[in-house]
Structure formats: C-alpha cells, structure tokens
Design an enzyme around this catalytic site. Structure first.
Site, PDB file in Angstrom:
ATOM      1  CG  LEU A 289      -1.926  -1.079   1.285  1.00 16.34           C
ATOM      2  CD1 LEU A 289      -2.731  -0.837   2.821  1.00 16.34           C
ATOM      3  CD2 LEU A 289      -2.811  -1.148   0.297  1.00 16.34           C
ATOM      4  CG  ASP A 290       0.426   4.501  -2.690  1.00 17.10           C
ATOM      5  OD1 ASP A 290       1.070   3.906  -3.559  1.00 17.10           O
ATOM      6  OD2 ASP A 290      -0.492   5.177  -3.414  1.00 17.10           O
ATOM      7  CD  GLN A 291       5.488   7.469   3.804  1.00 15.88           C
ATOM      8  OE1 GLN A 291       6.274   7.699   2.771  1.00 15.88           O
ATOM      9  NE2 GLN A 291       6.094   7.998   4.900  1.00 15.88           N
TER      10      GLN A 291
END
Length: 216
Positions: free
Chosen positions: A57-59
């Site tokens: 998942l993106d940060q």
C-alpha cells in the site's frame, strides 16, 4: 498496527496512514515489513522467522495489508492475486457525473516518479478501476472502489485525471487543506488461504477520519 489475523502461514494487519510498507534507501526501519519481522522474531535477532511481502500500500494509504510467513505461501498468494477481491474507500473532490462506472487506462511512470495515463498502450500498463458513489456531501464524494489491477498510484491518478482528485493528495491533487491525510483506505480483502483453501474476508469498515469528512 492492528493484527486482524495470524496463523502459521499468513499475517493480516491494518496499516496506518503514514507508514511505509517496505523500506526505502532513506528509511529502512519505520516500515510495516520491518516491524512485523521484529514481531514474529519476538525480539530474537537470530530467529529464522520472518514475513514476506505479498503486496504493498502507498505510504499515505491506510488499510488491510497481507503478509505471508513462508516463501510457499507468498508464491501462492501472488499467483492468485488477480482473483483476490480488493475493496477501497476514497473521498474525492466534487460530485461525479456517473455515479458508478469503470475507469480503464494505460498507466506509465516518468523519471520524476509521477504516474499518468498514456494513449500508447505499448508504453503503459493496462489499469482498471471500478467505482460506485456511496455518499455525497460538502462538495465531496465517498466512493467505493474495486481494484481490478494494482498499479502504482492507480486510484489516485484515475480520479485526478477525471477532475476528482482524492482529498489530501499532495502529489496528484490541487493542494487542498480539507484533510491532513490522504483520504484513501484499503477497506477489505478477500482471498483463498494458501494451505487450507478457505476463502477469507477481512473488512475494516470506514475510518473515523472519513466519517468526519463526509458526515455520518
């Protein structure tokens, strides 16, 4: 991180917004992967226990994150990833004309690590996002998304290019101050367990921040 499920083969957690999934050149320790490796080793640096990254998942995206606890489990889950059901929630700016639909474009990334759609299918990777508007309020829309492909920044780019960027998106948005965090959450994941063959679903519901943004 909240642990939703753990057994001999998998570990399912809720990643908070702001935490990396895996390390970068600049930050190798403040990541979900590092923290969960430390957790399964129970403080023993000599332990052979470890977790394996299945997806990312993106940060700035929160939500359900699945890790494997063996190479075999990782391989199985990744081979079946296309059939894994991935449901996201996003709050986007404006009201979409079509209240449900499918966005399908070829995505490519430039040298500045910015992702965008290209008309040249040979250059980009086909990326498909299904969505349905659940609620509209305060000039915002709460959207449920089924991610049919998992490209980098896919949801953020698709909605930004439609003129409805995700709230709080500093990269693809318009510099809004409506929310300090990116209003994108991996709500649910449905997949087949790598060894017992059971279909498992983990649903985290809606983050409290989303309720405050869109109203109950």
């Amino acid at each position: 991180m909240v642990i939703l499920h753990e057994d001999r083969e998998i570990l399912v957690v809720v990643k908070p917004a702001g935490l990396l999934t895996v390390g970068t050149d600049r930050d190798k320790t403040r990541t979900a992967h590092y923290l969960l490796n430390d957790y399964v080793r129970k403080g023993d640096p000599k332990s052979r226990n470890r977790v394996y990254v299945v997806h990312r998942l993106d940060q700035d995206t929160s939500g359900v994150l699945l890790f494997a606890k063996s190479e075999e489990a990782k391989k199985f889950l990744q081979e079946h990833w296309a059939s894994t059901d991935k449901v996201y929630l996003a709050i986007v700016h404006g009201h979409l004309t079509a209240k449900e639909g499918t966005i399908s474009t070829s995505l490519v990334e430039n040298a500045a690590q910015r992702v965008y759609s290209t008309p040249d299918a040979a250059r980009g990777k086909l990326s498909t996002t299904e969505y349905r508007v659940l609620q509209e309020a305060r000039g915002l829309s709460l959207v449920e998304i089924h991610l049919l492909t998992g490209r980098k920044h896919q949801i953020r780019v698709h909605f930004a290019e439609k003129g409805h960027p995700v709230v709080g998106d500093k990269k693809y948005g318009t510099g809004d101050t409506v929310s300090k965090r990116l209003a994108l959450h991996a709500r649910a994941l449905t997949f087949v367990h790598p060894f017992n063959g059971r279909t498992l679903t983990f649903d985290t519901g809606m983050p409290e921040e989303f309720l405050r943004l869109i109203g109950k």
